[in-house]
Write an enzyme that holds these catalytic residues in place. Structure first.
Site, PDB file in Angstrom:
ATOM      1  N   VAL A   1       0.854  -1.195   0.000  1.00  0.00           N
ATOM      2  CA  VAL A   1       0.000   0.000   0.000  1.00  0.00           C
ATOM      3  C   VAL A   1       0.887   1.241   0.000  1.00  0.00           C
ATOM      4  O   VAL A   1       0.590   2.231  -0.667  1.00  0.00           O
ATOM      5  CB  VAL A   1      -0.982   0.010   1.197  1.00  0.00           C
ATOM      6  CG1 VAL A   1      -0.284  -0.144   2.538  1.00  0.00           C
ATOM      7  CG2 VAL A   1      -1.799   1.301   1.227  1.00  0.00           C
TER       8      VAL A   1
ATOM      9  N   GLY B   1      -6.131   7.553   7.347  1.00  0.00           N
ATOM     10  CA  GLY B   1      -6.597   6.897   6.125  1.00  0.00           C
ATOM     11  C   GLY B   1      -7.336   5.612   6.456  1.00  0.00           C
ATOM     12  O   GLY B   1      -7.802   5.401   7.575  1.00  0.00           O
TER      13      GLY B   1
ATOM     14  N   SER C   1       1.703   8.192   5.828  1.00  0.00           N
ATOM     15  CA  SER C   1       2.752   7.874   4.857  1.00  0.00           C
ATOM     16  C   SER C   1       4.060   8.495   5.321  1.00  0.00           C
ATOM     17  O   SER C   1       4.054   9.484   6.056  1.00  0.00           O
ATOM     18  CB  SER C   1       2.442   8.488   3.493  1.00  0.00           C
ATOM     19  OG  SER C   1       1.131   8.256   3.137  1.00  0.00           O
TER      20      SER C   1
ATOM     21  N   ASP D   1       5.580  -2.197  14.537  1.00  0.00           N
ATOM     22  CA  ASP D   1       5.677  -3.192  13.466  1.00  0.00           C
ATOM     23  C   ASP D   1       6.810  -2.811  12.513  1.00  0.00           C
ATOM     24  O   ASP D   1       7.229  -3.622  11.697  1.00  0.00           O
ATOM     25  CB  ASP D   1       4.346  -3.249  12.697  1.00  0.00           C
ATOM     26  CG  ASP D   1       4.338  -4.341  11.639  1.00  0.00           C
ATOM     27  OD1 ASP D   1       4.899  -5.430  11.904  1.00  0.00           O
ATOM     28  OD2 ASP D   1       3.774  -4.130  10.541  1.00  0.00           O
TER      29      ASP D   1
ATOM     30  N   HIS E   1       7.713  -6.217  10.869  1.00  0.00           N
ATOM     31  CA  HIS E   1       6.911  -5.752   9.723  1.00  0.00           C
ATOM     32  C   HIS E   1       5.972  -6.859   9.213  1.00  0.00           C
ATOM     33  O   HIS E   1       6.031  -7.263   8.047  1.00  0.00           O
ATOM     34  CB  HIS E   1       7.826  -5.266   8.598  1.00  0.00           C
ATOM     35  CG  HIS E   1       7.173  -4.259   7.692  1.00  0.00           C
ATOM     36  ND1 HIS E   1       7.833  -3.211   7.129  1.00  0.00           N
ATOM     37  CD2 HIS E   1       5.891  -4.143   7.266  1.00  0.00           C
ATOM     38  CE1 HIS E   1       7.005  -2.505   6.384  1.00  0.00           C
ATOM     39  NE2 HIS E   1       5.807  -3.052   6.456  1.00  0.00           N
TER      40      HIS E   1
HETATM   41  C1  8YV Z   1       4.647  -4.814   2.825  1.00  0.00           C
HETATM   42  C2  8YV Z   1       3.700  -2.707   3.662  1.00  0.00           C
HETATM   43  O1  8YV Z   1       4.256  -4.548   1.530  1.00  0.00           O
HETATM   44  O2  8YV Z   1       2.050  -2.653   2.003  1.00  0.00           O
HETATM   45  C3  8YV Z   1       2.885  -2.015   2.635  1.00  0.00           C
HETATM   46  O3  8YV Z   1       3.074  -0.800   2.437  1.00  0.00           O
HETATM   47  O4  8YV Z   1       4.401  -2.082   4.376  1.00  0.00           O
HETATM   48  C4  8YV Z   1       3.667  -4.193   3.781  1.00  0.00           C
HETATM   49  O5  8YV Z   1       2.410  -4.694   3.583  1.00  0.00           O
HETATM   50  C5  8YV Z   1       4.768  -6.270   3.070  1.00  0.00           C
HETATM   51  O6  8YV Z   1       5.652  -6.433   4.106  1.00  0.00           O
HETATM   52  C6  8YV Z   1       5.170  -7.055   1.873  1.00  0.00           C
HETATM   53  O7  8YV Z   1       6.517  -6.850   1.561  1.00  0.00           O
END
Ligand code: 8YV
Length: 334
Positions: free
Chosen positions: A76, A157, A222, A274, A299
Protein backbone atom coordinates in the site's frame (compact mmCIF):
# COMPACT_ATOMS: atom_id res chain seq x y z
CA UNK A 1 8.81 -8.55 -17.26
CA UNK A 2 10.82 -8.66 -14.07
CA UNK A 3 9.40 -9.92 -10.77
CA UNK A 4 11.50 -9.23 -7.70
CA UNK A 5 9.94 -11.78 -5.39
CA UNK A 6 8.64 -15.30 -5.17
CA UNK A 7 4.87 -15.49 -5.41
CA UNK A 8 2.22 -17.74 -3.90
CA UNK A 9 0.82 -20.42 -6.26
CA UNK A 10 -2.36 -18.65 -7.32
CA UNK A 11 -0.53 -15.48 -8.37
CA UNK A 12 2.29 -17.44 -9.99
CA UNK A 13 -0.30 -19.35 -12.03
CA UNK A 14 -1.84 -16.14 -13.38
CA UNK A 15 1.63 -14.95 -14.37
CA UNK A 16 2.75 -18.27 -15.83
CA UNK A 17 -0.34 -18.44 -18.06
CA UNK A 18 1.22 -15.53 -19.96
CA UNK A 19 4.51 -17.35 -20.55
CA UNK A 20 3.87 -17.66 -24.28
CA UNK A 21 3.56 -13.89 -24.64
CA UNK A 22 6.00 -12.70 -22.01
CA UNK A 23 9.56 -13.37 -21.04
CA UNK A 24 9.39 -13.58 -17.25
CA UNK A 25 12.53 -13.05 -15.21
CA UNK A 26 11.96 -13.75 -11.53
CA UNK A 27 14.11 -13.37 -8.41
CA UNK A 28 14.26 -16.87 -6.99
CA UNK A 29 15.07 -16.47 -3.30
CA UNK A 30 13.26 -15.65 -0.09
CA UNK A 31 15.83 -12.93 0.56
CA UNK A 32 15.14 -9.39 -0.72
CA UNK A 33 16.06 -8.96 -4.35
CA UNK A 34 19.68 -8.06 -4.97
CA UNK A 35 19.96 -4.55 -6.46
CA UNK A 36 22.60 -5.43 -9.04
CA UNK A 37 20.49 -8.39 -10.19
CA UNK A 38 17.51 -6.05 -10.62
CA UNK A 39 19.45 -3.36 -12.49
CA UNK A 40 20.93 -5.95 -14.81
CA UNK A 41 17.66 -7.74 -15.53
CA UNK A 42 15.54 -4.61 -15.82
CA UNK A 43 17.21 -3.76 -19.15
CA UNK A 44 14.49 -3.64 -21.80
CA UNK A 45 11.71 -4.65 -19.35
CA UNK A 46 8.14 -3.58 -20.11
CA UNK A 47 6.92 -4.17 -16.55
CA UNK A 48 8.45 -4.68 -13.10
CA UNK A 49 6.76 -6.13 -10.03
CA UNK A 50 8.53 -4.74 -6.98
CA UNK A 51 8.35 -4.84 -3.22
CA UNK A 52 9.22 -2.27 -0.57
CA UNK A 53 12.90 -3.06 -0.50
CA UNK A 54 13.28 -2.21 -4.21
CA UNK A 55 13.86 1.50 -4.75
CA UNK A 56 12.05 2.62 -7.88
CA UNK A 57 14.12 5.64 -8.85
CA UNK A 58 15.94 7.26 -11.76
CA UNK A 59 18.67 4.63 -11.49
CA UNK A 60 16.23 1.75 -12.04
CA UNK A 61 14.18 3.54 -14.70
CA UNK A 62 17.32 4.50 -16.61
CA UNK A 63 18.53 0.91 -16.41
CA UNK A 64 15.18 -0.34 -17.70
CA UNK A 65 14.97 2.02 -20.68
CA UNK A 66 12.16 3.33 -22.85
CA UNK A 67 10.05 0.19 -23.08
CA UNK A 68 8.95 0.29 -19.45
CA UNK A 69 5.18 0.73 -19.12
CA UNK A 70 4.31 -0.34 -15.59
CA UNK A 71 5.55 -0.73 -12.05
CA UNK A 72 3.36 -2.96 -9.86
CA UNK A 73 4.16 -2.64 -6.17
CA UNK A 74 3.36 -5.35 -3.66
CA UNK A 75 2.35 -2.76 -1.05
CA UNK A 76 0.00 0.00 0.00
CA UNK A 77 2.89 2.33 0.83
CA UNK A 78 4.74 3.84 -2.13
CA UNK A 79 7.52 5.78 -0.42
CA UNK A 80 10.05 3.53 -2.21
CA UNK A 81 8.81 4.90 -5.54
CA UNK A 82 9.85 8.24 -7.03
CA UNK A 83 6.50 9.19 -8.46
CA UNK A 84 7.75 12.14 -10.50
CA UNK A 85 10.24 9.92 -12.27
CA UNK A 86 7.37 7.63 -13.34
CA UNK A 87 5.09 10.48 -14.27
CA UNK A 88 7.50 12.15 -16.64
CA UNK A 89 7.94 8.84 -18.48
CA UNK A 90 4.20 8.00 -18.52
CA UNK A 91 4.82 4.82 -16.55
CA UNK A 92 1.78 3.55 -14.65
CA UNK A 93 1.95 2.56 -10.97
CA UNK A 94 -0.16 -0.25 -9.52
CA UNK A 95 -0.36 -0.92 -5.78
CA UNK A 96 -2.47 -2.82 -3.22
CA UNK A 97 -4.17 -0.25 -0.97
CA UNK A 98 -7.35 -2.03 0.05
CA UNK A 99 -6.74 -5.75 0.54
CA UNK A 100 -4.43 -5.37 3.56
CA UNK A 101 -6.55 -2.97 5.62
CA UNK A 102 -8.04 -5.63 7.92
CA UNK A 103 -4.75 -7.39 8.52
CA UNK A 104 -2.89 -4.22 9.48
CA UNK A 105 -5.77 -2.89 11.60
CA UNK A 106 -5.86 -6.21 13.48
CA UNK A 107 -2.15 -5.96 14.19
CA UNK A 108 -2.61 -2.39 15.39
CA UNK A 109 -4.95 -3.62 18.11
CA UNK A 110 -2.51 -6.37 19.05
CA UNK A 111 0.30 -3.83 19.44
CA UNK A 112 -1.83 -1.41 21.50
CA UNK A 113 -2.81 -4.16 23.92
CA UNK A 114 0.72 -5.59 24.04
CA UNK A 115 2.09 -2.13 24.86
CA UNK A 116 -0.55 -1.25 27.43
CA UNK A 117 -0.70 -4.65 29.10
CA UNK A 118 3.04 -5.28 28.99
CA UNK A 119 2.74 -8.35 26.78
CA UNK A 120 6.39 -8.42 25.70
CA UNK A 121 7.72 -7.84 29.20
CA UNK A 122 5.42 -10.52 30.64
CA UNK A 123 6.41 -13.11 28.05
CA UNK A 124 10.09 -12.37 28.55
CA UNK A 125 9.74 -12.93 32.33
CA UNK A 126 7.97 -16.24 31.88
CA UNK A 127 10.41 -17.36 29.18
CA UNK A 128 13.32 -16.59 31.50
CA UNK A 129 11.74 -18.79 34.20
CA UNK A 130 11.04 -15.85 36.51
CA UNK A 131 7.36 -16.63 37.19
CA UNK A 132 7.96 -18.83 40.25
CA UNK A 133 9.96 -16.00 41.91
CA UNK A 134 7.50 -13.23 41.07
CA UNK A 135 6.17 -11.64 44.25
CA UNK A 136 2.39 -11.32 44.24
CA UNK A 137 1.40 -7.69 44.44
CA UNK A 138 -1.81 -6.01 43.29
CA UNK A 139 0.12 -3.68 41.01
CA UNK A 140 2.49 -6.27 39.58
CA UNK A 141 2.59 -6.12 35.77
CA UNK A 142 -0.26 -3.63 35.61
CA UNK A 143 -0.72 -1.15 32.78
CA UNK A 144 -3.27 1.38 31.57
CA UNK A 145 -6.63 0.19 30.28
CA UNK A 146 -8.08 0.93 26.90
CA UNK A 147 -11.63 1.75 28.05
CA UNK A 148 -11.95 5.50 28.43
CA UNK A 149 -8.84 6.24 26.36
CA UNK A 150 -8.43 9.13 23.95
CA UNK A 151 -6.85 7.66 20.85
CA UNK A 152 -4.78 9.93 18.60
CA UNK A 153 -4.18 9.00 14.98
CA UNK A 154 -1.23 10.39 13.10
CA UNK A 155 -2.63 9.93 9.61
CA UNK A 156 -6.28 8.99 9.25
CA UNK A 157 -6.60 6.90 6.13
CA UNK A 158 -8.14 3.51 5.55
CA UNK A 159 -5.99 1.54 8.00
CA UNK A 160 -6.34 4.13 10.76
CA UNK A 161 -10.10 4.24 10.33
CA UNK A 162 -10.33 0.42 10.32
CA UNK A 163 -8.32 0.45 13.57
CA UNK A 164 -10.75 2.96 15.05
CA UNK A 165 -13.63 0.72 14.01
CA UNK A 166 -12.05 -2.09 16.04
CA UNK A 167 -11.38 0.23 18.99
CA UNK A 168 -14.95 1.50 19.38
CA UNK A 169 -16.27 -1.70 21.06
CA UNK A 170 -13.46 -1.41 23.63
CA UNK A 171 -15.16 1.73 24.94
CA UNK A 172 -12.65 4.39 23.99
CA UNK A 173 -13.77 7.90 24.90
CA UNK A 174 -12.60 10.03 22.01
CA UNK A 175 -10.60 9.90 18.78
CA UNK A 176 -8.49 12.74 17.38
CA UNK A 177 -6.52 12.75 14.20
CA UNK A 178 -3.80 14.77 12.48
CA UNK A 179 -3.49 14.76 8.70
CA UNK A 180 -1.57 16.91 6.25
CA UNK A 181 -4.38 19.47 6.74
CA UNK A 182 -4.31 20.07 10.51
CA UNK A 183 -7.61 21.08 12.07
CA UNK A 184 -9.62 20.14 9.00
CA UNK A 185 -12.08 17.28 8.91
CA UNK A 186 -10.88 14.32 6.87
CA UNK A 187 -12.71 13.92 3.56
CA UNK A 188 -12.88 10.15 3.27
CA UNK A 189 -15.08 8.38 5.79
CA UNK A 190 -14.09 4.89 4.63
CA UNK A 191 -16.43 2.89 6.85
CA UNK A 192 -19.10 5.50 7.64
CA UNK A 193 -17.70 5.81 11.19
CA UNK A 194 -17.43 9.57 11.32
CA UNK A 195 -20.99 10.05 10.09
CA UNK A 196 -22.46 7.67 12.65
CA UNK A 197 -19.99 8.25 15.48
CA UNK A 198 -21.03 7.44 19.03
CA UNK A 199 -17.93 9.24 20.38
CA UNK A 200 -16.28 12.49 19.29
CA UNK A 201 -13.95 11.97 16.30
CA UNK A 202 -12.20 15.28 15.75
CA UNK A 203 -9.28 16.76 13.80
CA UNK A 204 -6.33 17.90 15.92
CA UNK A 205 -4.79 21.28 15.15
CA UNK A 206 -1.19 20.23 15.67
CA UNK A 207 1.16 17.40 16.55
CA UNK A 208 1.51 18.98 20.02
CA UNK A 209 -2.21 18.72 20.61
CA UNK A 210 -2.25 15.10 19.45
CA UNK A 211 0.71 14.23 21.67
CA UNK A 212 -0.58 15.90 24.81
CA UNK A 213 -4.19 14.69 24.61
CA UNK A 214 -3.79 11.06 23.57
CA UNK A 215 -3.55 7.98 25.77
CA UNK A 216 -2.76 5.92 22.68
CA UNK A 217 -0.97 7.35 19.63
CA UNK A 218 -1.26 5.35 16.42
CA UNK A 219 1.21 6.21 13.67
CA UNK A 220 -0.52 5.37 10.39
CA UNK A 221 0.64 8.08 7.98
CA UNK A 222 2.75 7.87 4.86
CA UNK A 223 6.46 8.55 5.10
CA UNK A 224 7.21 11.92 3.49
CA UNK A 225 9.84 14.58 4.21
CA UNK A 226 7.33 16.27 6.53
CA UNK A 227 6.45 13.13 8.51
CA UNK A 228 10.05 11.90 8.98
CA UNK A 229 10.82 12.04 12.73
CA UNK A 230 7.51 13.78 13.38
CA UNK A 231 7.39 11.65 16.52
CA UNK A 232 10.64 12.79 18.09
CA UNK A 233 11.97 14.27 21.33
CA UNK A 234 9.50 17.19 21.40
CA UNK A 235 6.55 14.93 20.71
CA UNK A 236 7.52 12.48 23.46
CA UNK A 237 7.98 15.32 25.96
CA UNK A 238 4.37 16.35 25.37
CA UNK A 239 2.96 12.81 25.73
CA UNK A 240 1.28 11.55 28.88
CA UNK A 241 3.37 9.32 31.13
CA UNK A 242 0.84 6.50 30.84
CA UNK A 243 0.45 6.80 27.08
CA UNK A 244 1.63 4.28 24.50
CA UNK A 245 2.71 4.78 20.90
CA UNK A 246 2.14 2.27 18.12
CA UNK A 247 3.72 2.41 14.65
CA UNK A 248 2.24 0.37 11.82
CA UNK A 249 3.31 2.79 9.07
CA UNK A 250 6.97 3.40 8.34
CA UNK A 251 9.88 3.27 10.77
CA UNK A 252 11.38 6.73 10.12
CA UNK A 253 8.19 8.55 11.24
CA UNK A 254 9.45 7.82 14.77
CA UNK A 255 12.92 8.95 15.81
CA UNK A 256 14.20 5.72 17.36
CA UNK A 257 16.86 7.38 19.55
CA UNK A 258 14.23 9.73 20.95
CA UNK A 259 11.92 6.77 21.59
CA UNK A 260 14.64 4.89 23.48
CA UNK A 261 15.22 8.01 25.60
CA UNK A 262 11.49 8.51 26.23
CA UNK A 263 11.16 4.90 27.42
CA UNK A 264 14.35 5.10 29.50
CA UNK A 265 13.19 8.26 31.22
CA UNK A 266 9.60 7.12 31.70
CA UNK A 267 8.19 9.91 29.51
CA UNK A 268 5.78 7.36 28.04
CA UNK A 269 4.50 3.99 29.21
CA UNK A 270 5.32 1.79 26.25
CA UNK A 271 5.55 1.25 22.52
CA UNK A 272 4.35 -1.29 19.98
CA UNK A 273 6.21 -1.27 16.67
CA UNK A 274 5.68 -3.19 13.47
CA UNK A 275 8.26 -1.04 11.72
CA UNK A 276 11.48 0.68 12.69
CA UNK A 277 14.15 2.85 11.09
CA UNK A 278 16.76 0.89 9.11
CA UNK A 279 14.73 -2.32 9.14
CA UNK A 280 15.47 -5.11 8.54
CA UNK A 281 19.02 -4.35 9.70
CA UNK A 282 18.41 -4.34 13.43
CA UNK A 283 21.28 -5.95 15.31
CA UNK A 284 20.68 -7.92 18.49
CA UNK A 285 22.47 -5.27 20.58
CA UNK A 286 20.33 -2.35 19.35
CA UNK A 287 19.22 -0.28 22.39
CA UNK A 288 15.54 -0.49 21.40
CA UNK A 289 15.69 -4.27 21.94
CA UNK A 290 16.81 -3.70 25.53
CA UNK A 291 13.60 -1.79 26.29
CA UNK A 292 11.25 -4.11 28.17
CA UNK A 293 8.29 -1.83 27.40
CA UNK A 294 8.82 -1.88 23.66
CA UNK A 295 7.24 -4.66 21.63
CA UNK A 296 8.86 -4.88 18.19
CA UNK A 297 7.64 -7.28 15.50
CA UNK A 298 9.28 -7.64 12.07
CA UNK A 299 6.91 -5.75 9.72
CA UNK A 300 4.19 -8.41 9.78
CA UNK A 301 1.23 -6.00 9.50
CA UNK A 302 -0.09 -7.44 6.25
CA UNK A 303 1.00 -10.99 7.04
CA UNK A 304 -2.22 -12.92 7.15
CA UNK A 305 -2.34 -15.80 4.69
CA UNK A 306 -5.45 -14.38 3.04
CA UNK A 307 -4.03 -10.88 2.68
CA UNK A 308 -0.65 -11.91 1.32
CA UNK A 309 -2.39 -14.15 -1.23
CA UNK A 310 -4.56 -11.29 -2.33
CA UNK A 311 -1.67 -8.81 -2.45
CA UNK A 312 0.19 -11.22 -4.72
CA UNK A 313 -2.69 -11.81 -7.12
CA UNK A 314 -3.58 -8.10 -7.24
CA UNK A 315 0.04 -7.18 -7.92
CA UNK A 316 0.24 -9.64 -10.81
CA UNK A 317 -3.09 -8.41 -12.19
CA UNK A 318 -1.87 -4.80 -11.95
CA UNK A 319 1.32 -5.74 -13.78
CA UNK A 320 -0.54 -7.46 -16.61
CA UNK A 321 -3.16 -4.69 -16.88
CA UNK A 322 -0.38 -2.12 -17.06
CA UNK A 323 1.21 -3.96 -19.97
CA UNK A 324 -2.00 -4.16 -21.98
CA UNK A 325 -3.40 -0.72 -21.19
CA UNK A 326 -6.32 -2.15 -19.22
CA UNK A 327 -7.77 -0.99 -15.88
CA UNK A 328 -5.75 -2.11 -12.86
CA UNK A 329 -7.25 -3.41 -9.62
CA UNK A 330 -5.74 -0.29 -8.03
CA UNK A 331 -3.68 2.32 -9.81
CA UNK A 332 -2.12 5.32 -8.11
CA UNK A 333 -2.92 8.60 -9.74
CA UNK A 334 0.52 10.11 -10.26
C1 8YV B 1 4.65 -4.81 2.82
C2 8YV B 1 3.70 -2.71 3.66
O1 8YV B 1 4.26 -4.55 1.53
O2 8YV B 1 2.05 -2.65 2.00
C3 8YV B 1 2.88 -2.02 2.63
O3 8YV B 1 3.07 -0.80 2.44
O4 8YV B 1 4.40 -2.08 4.38
C4 8YV B 1 3.67 -4.19 3.78
O5 8YV B 1 2.41 -4.69 3.58
C5 8YV B 1 4.77 -6.27 3.07
O6 8YV B 1 5.65 -6.43 4.11
C6 8YV B 1 5.17 -7.05 1.87
O7 8YV B 1 6.52 -6.85 1.56
Amino acid sequence: VVVTRQLIDEAQKILDEKKNDLEIVQWNSEKPCDRSWLLENAKGATGILVMLSDQVNEELLEAAGDELKVIASFSVGTDHVERDALKKRNIRLGYTPTCLTDAVADLTIMLILMAQRRGGESMAMVNKGEWPQMPWHPLLMTGPQIRGATVGFLGFGRIAQASLQRLLPFGIKRAIYLTSKPGQPVKEDHFGLIKSASIPIEPAKSADELASESDVVIVGCSLTPSTKHLVGADFFKKMKKLAVVVNIARGPVIDTDALVKALDEGQIFGAGLDVIENEPNIQADHPILKQPRCVLVPHIGSATIETREQMATESVKNLLAGLTGKAMVNELDL
